[in-house]
Design an enzyme around this catalytic site. Structure first.
Site, PDB file in Angstrom:
ATOM      1  N   HIS A   1     -40.452 -15.131  50.170  1.00 44.97           N
ATOM      2  CA  HIS A   1     -41.848 -15.530  50.059  1.00 44.97           C
ATOM      3  C   HIS A   1     -42.688 -14.692  50.384  1.00 44.97           C
ATOM      4  O   HIS A   1     -43.983 -14.857  50.287  1.00 44.97           O
ATOM      5  CB  HIS A   1     -42.030 -16.888  50.201  1.00 44.97           C
ATOM      6  CG  HIS A   1     -41.080 -17.939  49.567  1.00 44.97           C
ATOM      7  ND1 HIS A   1     -41.619 -18.568  48.217  1.00 44.97           N
ATOM      8  CD2 HIS A   1     -40.023 -18.426  49.605  1.00 44.97           C
ATOM      9  CE1 HIS A   1     -40.767 -19.208  47.759  1.00 44.97           C
ATOM     10  NE2 HIS A   1     -39.747 -19.238  48.574  1.00 44.97           N
TER      11      HIS A   1
ATOM     12  N   ASN B   1     -44.523 -19.642  41.647  1.00 41.35           N
ATOM     13  CA  ASN B   1     -44.225 -18.673  42.700  1.00 41.35           C
ATOM     14  C   ASN B   1     -44.558 -17.081  42.263  1.00 41.35           C
ATOM     15  O   ASN B   1     -44.219 -16.245  42.904  1.00 41.35           O
ATOM     16  CB  ASN B   1     -42.861 -18.595  43.419  1.00 41.35           C
ATOM     17  CG  ASN B   1     -42.473 -19.955  44.021  1.00 41.35           C
ATOM     18  OD1 ASN B   1     -43.148 -20.700  44.654  1.00 41.35           O
ATOM     19  ND2 ASN B   1     -41.197 -20.459  43.963  1.00 41.35           N
TER      20      ASN B   1
ATOM     21  N   HIS C   1     -34.247 -22.386  54.270  1.00 39.20           N
ATOM     22  CA  HIS C   1     -34.040 -22.616  52.776  1.00 39.20           C
ATOM     23  C   HIS C   1     -32.435 -23.375  52.539  1.00 39.20           C
ATOM     24  O   HIS C   1     -31.619 -22.966  53.298  1.00 39.20           O
ATOM     25  CB  HIS C   1     -34.101 -21.413  51.948  1.00 39.20           C
ATOM     26  CG  HIS C   1     -34.122 -22.013  50.467  1.00 39.20           C
ATOM     27  ND1 HIS C   1     -33.002 -21.801  49.691  1.00 39.20           N
ATOM     28  CD2 HIS C   1     -35.303 -22.169  49.602  1.00 39.20           C
ATOM     29  CE1 HIS C   1     -33.331 -22.243  48.129  1.00 39.20           C
ATOM     30  NE2 HIS C   1     -34.500 -22.318  48.326  1.00 39.20           N
TER      31      HIS C   1
ATOM     32  N   LYS D   1     -40.575 -14.176  42.746  1.00 34.76           N
ATOM     33  CA  LYS D   1     -41.816 -14.540  43.312  1.00 34.76           C
ATOM     34  C   LYS D   1     -42.875 -13.497  43.201  1.00 34.76           C
ATOM     35  O   LYS D   1     -43.338 -13.380  41.672  1.00 34.76           O
ATOM     36  CB  LYS D   1     -41.596 -14.862  44.715  1.00 34.76           C
ATOM     37  CG  LYS D   1     -40.444 -15.802  45.476  1.00 34.76           C
ATOM     38  CD  LYS D   1     -39.793 -16.897  44.462  1.00 34.76           C
ATOM     39  CE  LYS D   1     -38.957 -17.655  45.219  1.00 34.76           C
ATOM     40  NZ  LYS D   1     -37.479 -17.579  44.929  1.00 34.76           N
TER      41      LYS D   1
ATOM     42  N   ASP E   1     -34.745 -13.748  55.562  1.00 30.87           N
ATOM     43  CA  ASP E   1     -34.782 -14.273  53.963  1.00 30.87           C
ATOM     44  C   ASP E   1     -36.130 -14.081  53.896  1.00 30.87           C
ATOM     45  O   ASP E   1     -37.211 -14.743  54.383  1.00 30.87           O
ATOM     46  CB  ASP E   1     -34.464 -15.440  53.956  1.00 30.87           C
ATOM     47  CG  ASP E   1     -34.376 -15.920  52.310  1.00 30.87           C
ATOM     48  OD1 ASP E   1     -35.608 -15.505  51.773  1.00 30.87           O
ATOM     49  OD2 ASP E   1     -33.819 -16.920  51.943  1.00 30.87           O
TER      50      ASP E   1
ATOM     51  N   GLU F   1     -36.174 -17.530  57.662  1.00 23.97           N
ATOM     52  CA  GLU F   1     -36.956 -17.320  56.702  1.00 23.97           C
ATOM     53  C   GLU F   1     -38.163 -16.143  57.276  1.00 23.97           C
ATOM     54  O   GLU F   1     -38.469 -16.419  58.460  1.00 23.97           O
ATOM     55  CB  GLU F   1     -37.554 -18.255  55.817  1.00 23.97           C
ATOM     56  CG  GLU F   1     -36.405 -18.805  55.051  1.00 23.97           C
ATOM     57  CD  GLU F   1     -36.792 -19.932  54.118  1.00 23.97           C
ATOM     58  OE1 GLU F   1     -37.599 -19.586  53.383  1.00 23.97           O
ATOM     59  OE2 GLU F   1     -36.871 -21.312  54.390  1.00 23.97           O
TER      60      GLU F   1
ATOM     61  N   SER G   1     -40.369 -21.609  52.782  1.00 26.27           N
ATOM     62  CA  SER G   1     -40.624 -21.894  51.473  1.00 26.27           C
ATOM     63  C   SER G   1     -41.357 -23.134  51.265  1.00 26.27           C
ATOM     64  O   SER G   1     -42.210 -23.186  50.271  1.00 26.27           O
ATOM     65  CB  SER G   1     -39.302 -21.896  50.748  1.00 26.27           C
ATOM     66  OG  SER G   1     -38.473 -22.844  51.157  1.00 26.27           O
TER      67      SER G   1
END
Length: 383
Positions: free
Chosen positions: A202, A45, A131, A234, A199, A170, A174
């Site tokens: 990423h 990542n 997640h 990440k 969130d 998110e 992910s």
């Protein structure tokens, strides 16, 4: 015997779902070494190739010399120091938020927010592909959890009740690499009087102007989202996480979030390295452009080969395979060709949706992507 561990492990292995830890002989990067063999790494990542940058290494070393190896205590005792305070201020300036709070991991940060905020009289609405850290925290909280179909704003609108709790999603998912419709989530949050938590583990560093993340890329002001979580492990190439929002939110979490109150704080030397990472990421337009070029090249090549990819324009490119055994076999064929790619299987993804989670980085070279596509063509037809 009270716990039959062997049977549980045997059942998981029989289903093709048993996981094994892999010990690397190298640090993170474009290439990794496993058991004395070098592989092109398409599973990490470290999206911008930041983990090994000299600025971060030097900042961490300088922090060690000044502050020592650990923080020594929880942040409410003696574990909160100048590097932590400076990092929180830097996050506020970068992301346009009022306040930020540091955590050791993104998992801990998500657990802290959901369990500290939600009570038995609240509701929570979670995307079905959120997640595990979000869904497990939601299941552990006393608030009833209502899950809506992935990115389905129509269903979410039907499920919402006014002023009852928290919408959770998110920014970049992910396992699928696609993005949430943030403007629509904000509109539903405002119309229903419920808070919104994003969130952006990423998206941070990779998307938006100066790497500010998914919100910036989609033109959503940080102030329109009550809770923003991001990680440093990440695109920023370090470790740790933060929660950002209003000053009252941060003060509340510092008092009521057990994951914050009762945990030793992340080392101040680590905070120094994260600060250096943010400074670099803000100027890393060239790395972000390189990453986007790799994504375009890979997706064009995959389309020519007839490979089934998820609908992702981010560094996470899921190659949908189907059954766990097929995904494991394809990953093994790629490793034989010098490519490190991880098969993702249930329960991380739904049954029948095992995949190779391919991650592209700015550190890759064009020839790496071409080699990956050639190996996928051979490996895919060898199923």
């Amino acid at each position: 015997m009270p716990f039959d561990l062997s049977s549980a492990l045997a059942a998981r292995e029989a289903a093709g779902l048993k996981r094994q830890r892999i010990c690397l002989d190298s640090g993170q990067g474009r290439q990794i070494r496993v058991a004395d063999r070098s592989y092109l790494n398409f599973s990490g990542n470290d999206y911008l190739g930041a983990a090994g940058r000299p600025e971060l290494v030097q900042a961490w070393q300088a922090g060690l010399a000044l502050w020592g190896a650990g923080s020594g205590a929880s942040p409410l005792v003696t574990g909160y120091s100048l590097p932590h305070a400076r990092l929180e201020a830097q996050l506020c300036d970068w992301l346009g938020v009022e306040a930020a709070l540091l955590f050791s991991t993104g998992f801990a940060a998500n657990q802290a927010v959901i369990k500290a905020l939600l009570g038995k009289d609240h509701l929570q609405w979670q995307d079905r592909l959120n997640h595990a850290s979000l869904q497990e925290a939601g299941a552990a909280s006393p608030a009833r959890m209502k899950r809506f179909a992935h990115n389905d704003m129509t269903q979410l609108r039907q499920l919402l009740e006014p002023k009852r709790g928290l919408i959770i999603s998110e920014g970049v998912f992910s396992m699928d690499g696609d993005q949430a419709p943030l403007a629509e989530l904000v509109a539903l949050s405002q119309a229903s009087g419920n808070w919104l938590m994003i969130d952006d583990a990423h998206g941070l560093g990779v998307l938006g102007a100066a790497g500010r993340g998914s919100l910036a890329q989609q033109g959503v002001a940080a102030g329109q989202v009550q809770i923003l979580m991001g990680t440093f492990g990440k695109a920023l190439g370090c470790a740790g996480a933060f929660v950002a929002g209003s000053r009252d939110l941060v003060d509340y979490l510092a008092n009521f979030a057990r994951e914050y109150v009762y945990s030793t704080h992340l080392p101040p030397a680590q905070a120094e390295a994260i600060s250096a990472a943010i400074a670099w990421v803000q100027q890393a337009d060239g790395a972000r452009e390189q990453l986007q070029a790799h994504i375009a090249l890979f997706r064009q090549g995959a389309a020519r080969l007839g490979l089934t990819l998820g609908d992702s324009q981010t560094a996470i490119q899921p190659l949908l395979v189907g059954e766990s055994e097929q995904a494991l076999a394809l990953a093994q064929r790629l490793r034989q060709r010098g490519l490190w790619v991880t098969a993702i299987r249930p329960p991380t993804v739904p049954a029948g949706q095992a995949r190779l989670r391919l991650t592209l980085t700015a550190a890759h070279r064009r020839e790496d992507i071409v080699h990956l596509l050639a190996a996928l063509e051979e490996g895919w037809h060898g199923r």
